[in-house]
Scaffold this motif. Structure first.
Motif, mmCIF file in Angstrom:
data_model
loop_
_atom_site.group_PDB
_atom_site.id
_atom_site.type_symbol
_atom_site.label_atom_id
_atom_site.label_comp_id
_atom_site.label_asym_id
_atom_site.label_seq_id
_atom_site.Cartn_x
_atom_site.Cartn_y
_atom_site.Cartn_z
ATOM 1 N N ALA A 65 14.584 -1.399 -7.744
ATOM 2 C CA ALA A 65 15.898 -1.372 -8.625
ATOM 3 C C ALA A 65 15.411 -2.225 -10.051
ATOM 4 N N ALA A 66 16.164 -2.650 -10.852
ATOM 5 C CA ALA A 66 15.505 -4.053 -12.319
ATOM 6 C C ALA A 66 16.441 -4.420 -11.696
ATOM 7 N N ARG A 67 17.105 -4.596 -10.984
ATOM 8 C CA ARG A 67 18.136 -5.414 -10.622
ATOM 9 C C ARG A 67 18.140 -6.265 -9.157
ATOM 10 N N ALA B 116 7.896 1.753 -13.620
ATOM 11 C CA ALA B 116 7.476 0.374 -14.534
ATOM 12 C C ALA B 116 8.900 -0.420 -14.620
ATOM 13 N N ASN B 117 9.594 -0.014 -14.886
ATOM 14 C CA ASN B 117 10.944 -0.778 -14.484
ATOM 15 C C ASN B 117 11.270 -1.866 -13.552
ATOM 16 N N ALA B 118 10.897 -1.154 -12.207
ATOM 17 C CA ALA B 118 11.399 -1.788 -10.921
ATOM 18 C C ALA B 118 10.968 -3.296 -10.959
ATOM 19 N N ARG B 119 11.973 -4.512 -10.735
ATOM 20 C CA ARG B 119 11.729 -5.790 -10.560
ATOM 21 C C ARG B 119 11.694 -6.252 -9.157
ATOM 22 N N PHE B 120 13.055 -5.497 -8.127
ATOM 23 C CA PHE B 120 13.555 -6.057 -6.556
ATOM 24 C C PHE B 120 13.010 -4.575 -6.078
ATOM 25 N N LEU B 121 12.986 -4.986 -4.688
ATOM 26 C CA LEU B 121 13.189 -3.669 -3.731
ATOM 27 C C LEU B 121 14.898 -4.211 -2.742
ATOM 28 N N TRP B 122 15.663 -2.857 -2.791
ATOM 29 C CA TRP B 122 16.369 -3.488 -2.107
ATOM 30 C C TRP B 122 16.420 -3.366 -0.548
ATOM 31 N N SER B 123 16.629 -3.649 0.953
ATOM 32 C CA SER B 123 16.078 -3.358 1.721
ATOM 33 C C SER B 123 17.773 -3.054 2.566
ATOM 34 N N TYR B 124 17.956 -1.802 3.275
ATOM 35 C CA TYR B 124 19.889 -1.658 4.118
ATOM 36 C C TYR B 124 19.085 -1.863 5.375
ATOM 37 N N GLY B 125 20.079 -2.153 6.349
ATOM 38 C CA GLY B 125 20.026 -1.996 7.650
ATOM 39 C C GLY B 125 21.040 -1.677 8.470
ATOM 40 N N LEU B 126 20.626 -1.564 9.581
ATOM 41 C CA LEU B 126 21.823 -0.372 10.191
ATOM 42 C C LEU B 126 22.670 -1.151 10.974
ATOM 43 N N GLU C 232 0.578 -1.627 0.107
ATOM 44 C CA GLU C 232 0.082 -0.160 -0.336
ATOM 45 C C GLU C 232 0.987 1.135 -0.480
ATOM 46 N N LEU C 233 2.119 0.744 0.452
ATOM 47 C CA LEU C 233 2.771 2.239 0.917
ATOM 48 C C LEU C 233 3.377 2.729 -0.430
ATOM 49 N N LEU C 234 3.819 1.269 -0.735
ATOM 50 C CA LEU C 234 4.742 1.498 -2.839
ATOM 51 C C LEU C 234 3.740 2.033 -3.621
ATOM 52 N N ASN C 235 2.202 1.574 -4.013
ATOM 53 C CA ASN C 235 1.378 1.858 -4.974
ATOM 54 C C ASN C 235 1.055 3.774 -4.546
ATOM 55 N N LEU D 6 22.906 -5.372 3.644
ATOM 56 C CA LEU D 6 21.362 -5.185 2.560
ATOM 57 C C LEU D 6 20.874 -6.647 1.543
ATOM 58 N N LYS D 7 19.356 -6.197 1.384
ATOM 59 C CA LYS D 7 18.840 -7.797 1.312
ATOM 60 C C LYS D 7 18.225 -7.086 -0.053
ATOM 61 N N ASP D 8 17.693 -7.900 -1.130
ATOM 62 C CA ASP D 8 17.020 -7.725 -2.056
ATOM 63 C C ASP D 8 15.256 -8.898 -2.291
ATOM 64 N N LEU D 9 14.524 -8.180 -2.739
ATOM 65 C CA LEU D 9 13.547 -8.798 -2.313
ATOM 66 C C LEU D 9 12.609 -8.535 -4.398
#
Length: 268
Positions: free
Chosen positions: A128-130, A50-60, A41-44, A74-77
């Motif tokens: 990100a696209a990758r 339209a080119n995005a395929r992955f979400l990169w998440s950064y932890g402290l 919901e937040l991203l919407n 760093l992880k991706d989803l």
């Protein structure tokens, strides 16, 4: 974040074990309730390219691991995971503020995925696209594909994302004593990303299996199973549980993080 509508998700949460020993079962698992903001919901609301395929998440958290230095965890989803629902930016655990050791003030929570993907101490999200290039997305937390995967044209390394089918026996406890010819309830929990269709239990070390009673899946929570057993021989008995998910995949006997769980009991 707290000014937005809060969503609550009950889900099984499992550590996949050490990335240096990916075939060793650890079974660090629990069923918990998270509270936070629905990420889809937040991203919407923000709008996704339209080119995005992955979400990169950064932890402290950063430092050195396995001889490599990292500034951030760093992880991706894959963004397609969001369509299955339940992905949160969480700030509550079991109705209380998120403890520091579990990622305060906010962490990503991805139900149905191994805990390594639910990034703690979340401070940045990037579309990100990758796939991301970090240590924990390229070298570690990637499983070698089997011959069937390679024949199907899949990459030689598979990211550790979705929970594989797994089950654990809770009772009887390891090394418990049970009475000869008396009824014993064997029970435990089963789970996977796709949900469990059946659980089989063996009382002779995996030679023969019987179908256990399995409760239906409830959201992302684990599923209880049980089997009535009346021991007929004195001595050591090896109890085994094997979960079979909706797609037909079952727990392997050995050599995997979700290998069949075995409990030794004494029949007296």
């Amino acid at each position: 974040m707290k000014a937005r509508p809060k969503k609550t998700i009950e889900t099984v949460h499992q550590c996949c074990g050490s990335p240096l020993e990916p075939t060793v079962p650890t079974r660090r698992v629990a069923n918990v309730c998270w509270g936070g903001v629905d990420l889809a919901e937040l991203l919407n609301e923000i709008g996704v390219d339209a080119n995005a395929r992955f979400l990169w998440s950064y932890g402290l958290d950063g430092g050195e691991f396995a001889g490599t230095s990292c500034d951030w965890y760093l992880k991706d989803l894959p963004l397609e995971r969001l369509s299955a629902g339940g992905v949160l930016i969480a700030y509550e655990l079991n109705g209380a503020p998120l403890p520091a050791e579990h990622g305060f003030p906010a962490r990503l929570v991805v139900p149905g995925y191994y805990g390594t993907n639910s990034v703690k101490w979340l401070w940045r999200l990037q579309l990100a696209a990758r796939r991301a290039d970090g240590l924990f997305t390229t070298t570690l937390y990637n499983d070698a594909s089997d011959a069937r995967d390679l024949a199907a044209g899949l990459p030689p390394r598979r990211p550790v994302w979705a929970l594989a089918p797994e089950s654990i026996i809770v009772a009887p406890a390891p090394d418990a004593a049970v009475a000869l010819h008396e009824p014993v309830e064997i029970w435990g929990w089963a789970w996977s990303f796709r949900g469990i269709a059946g659980v089989q239990v063996s009382t002779d070390g995996g030679i023969n299996y019987r179908h256990a009673t399995l409760e239906p899946r409830r959201g992302w929570a684990w599923q209880p199973f049980s089997l009535q057993w009346r021991p007929s021989h004195r001595g050591v008995a090896q109890l085994c549980a094997r979960a079979i998910e909706a797609g037909g995949a079952a727990q392997p006997v050995e050599g995997a993080r979700n290998a069949i769980h075995t409990v030794r009991v004494m029949v007296e």
